[in-house]
Motif scaffolding. Structure first.
Motif, mmCIF file in Angstrom:
data_model
loop_
_atom_site.group_PDB
_atom_site.id
_atom_site.type_symbol
_atom_site.label_atom_id
_atom_site.label_comp_id
_atom_site.label_asym_id
_atom_site.label_seq_id
_atom_site.Cartn_x
_atom_site.Cartn_y
_atom_site.Cartn_z
ATOM 1 N N LEU A 8 26.165 -34.860 0.380
ATOM 2 C CA LEU A 8 26.331 -33.412 0.463
ATOM 3 C C LEU A 8 25.115 -32.744 -0.179
ATOM 4 N N SER A 9 24.526 -31.794 0.499
ATOM 5 C CA SER A 9 23.355 -31.097 -0.025
ATOM 6 C C SER A 9 23.653 -29.599 -0.070
ATOM 7 N N VAL A 49 21.542 -32.513 -4.327
ATOM 8 C CA VAL A 49 22.157 -33.556 -3.499
ATOM 9 C C VAL A 49 23.221 -34.301 -4.304
ATOM 10 N N PHE A 50 24.395 -34.424 -3.700
ATOM 11 C CA PHE A 50 25.537 -35.113 -4.301
ATOM 12 C C PHE A 50 26.044 -36.162 -3.322
ATOM 13 N N PHE A 51 26.740 -37.150 -3.870
ATOM 14 C CA PHE A 51 27.390 -38.179 -3.061
ATOM 15 C C PHE A 51 28.817 -38.344 -3.564
ATOM 16 N N THR A 52 29.743 -38.451 -2.647
ATOM 17 C CA THR A 52 31.090 -38.867 -3.022
ATOM 18 C C THR A 52 31.295 -40.284 -2.510
ATOM 19 N N PHE A 77 36.108 -24.523 2.300
ATOM 20 C CA PHE A 77 35.396 -23.949 1.159
ATOM 21 C C PHE A 77 33.995 -24.543 1.025
ATOM 22 N N THR A 78 33.912 -25.864 1.079
ATOM 23 C CA THR A 78 32.662 -26.565 0.762
ATOM 24 C C THR A 78 31.582 -26.356 1.809
ATOM 25 N N LYS A 79 31.929 -26.352 3.072
ATOM 26 C CA LYS A 79 30.895 -26.299 4.112
ATOM 27 C C LYS A 79 30.093 -24.998 4.072
ATOM 28 N N ASN A 83 23.219 -26.636 2.286
ATOM 29 C CA ASN A 83 21.888 -26.248 2.746
ATOM 30 C C ASN A 83 21.372 -27.233 3.790
ATOM 31 N N ASP A 84 22.186 -28.234 4.119
ATOM 32 C CA ASP A 84 21.837 -29.239 5.119
ATOM 33 C C ASP A 84 23.137 -29.843 5.641
ATOM 34 N N LYS A 85 23.047 -30.447 6.797
ATOM 35 C CA LYS A 85 24.221 -31.077 7.394
ATOM 36 C C LYS A 85 24.653 -32.272 6.539
ATOM 37 N N PRO A 86 25.940 -32.372 6.235
ATOM 38 C CA PRO A 86 26.411 -33.539 5.467
ATOM 39 C C PRO A 86 26.303 -34.810 6.312
#
Length: 98
Positions: A8-9, A49-52, A77-79, A83-86
């Protein structure tokens, strides 16, 4: 077991909102039927940038979560914060050393 990795960015100004919402929702996600683990990581060199990482008993359990009202609420909520496509991967663990 299925492992789901999602990248997720976010726009920098949206990170606090994402983290606040994750804090509110993490226990609900973790308590979803078939979920065995939920982890959140932040990239060391790009803090946007995050990762789950989530572990699921089966692909059906992941699909049930992805089709749930909980997922719909979180994703709606999150989408808006991206700032970039997940990106997402479903993987099988081949080796684990502890």
């Amino acid at each position: 077991m299925l492992i789901r990795i999602v990248k997720l960015s976010f726009h920098e100004e949206n990170i606090p909102a994402f983290l606040e919402n994750f804090e509110l929702m993490k226990t609900h996600i973790r308590n979803s039927p078939g979920n065995q683990l939920l982890e959140l990581y932040q990239d060391k060199h790009n803090p946007c940038v995050f990762f789950t990482y989530s572990y699921w008993d089966s692909e059906a359990d992941l699909d049930n979560y992805r089709n749930s009202a909980l997922f719909d609420e979180i994703w709606t909520f999150t989408k808006k914060l991206f700032n970039d496509k997940p990106q997402a991967w479903s993987v099988d663990k081949l080796v684990s050393l502890q």
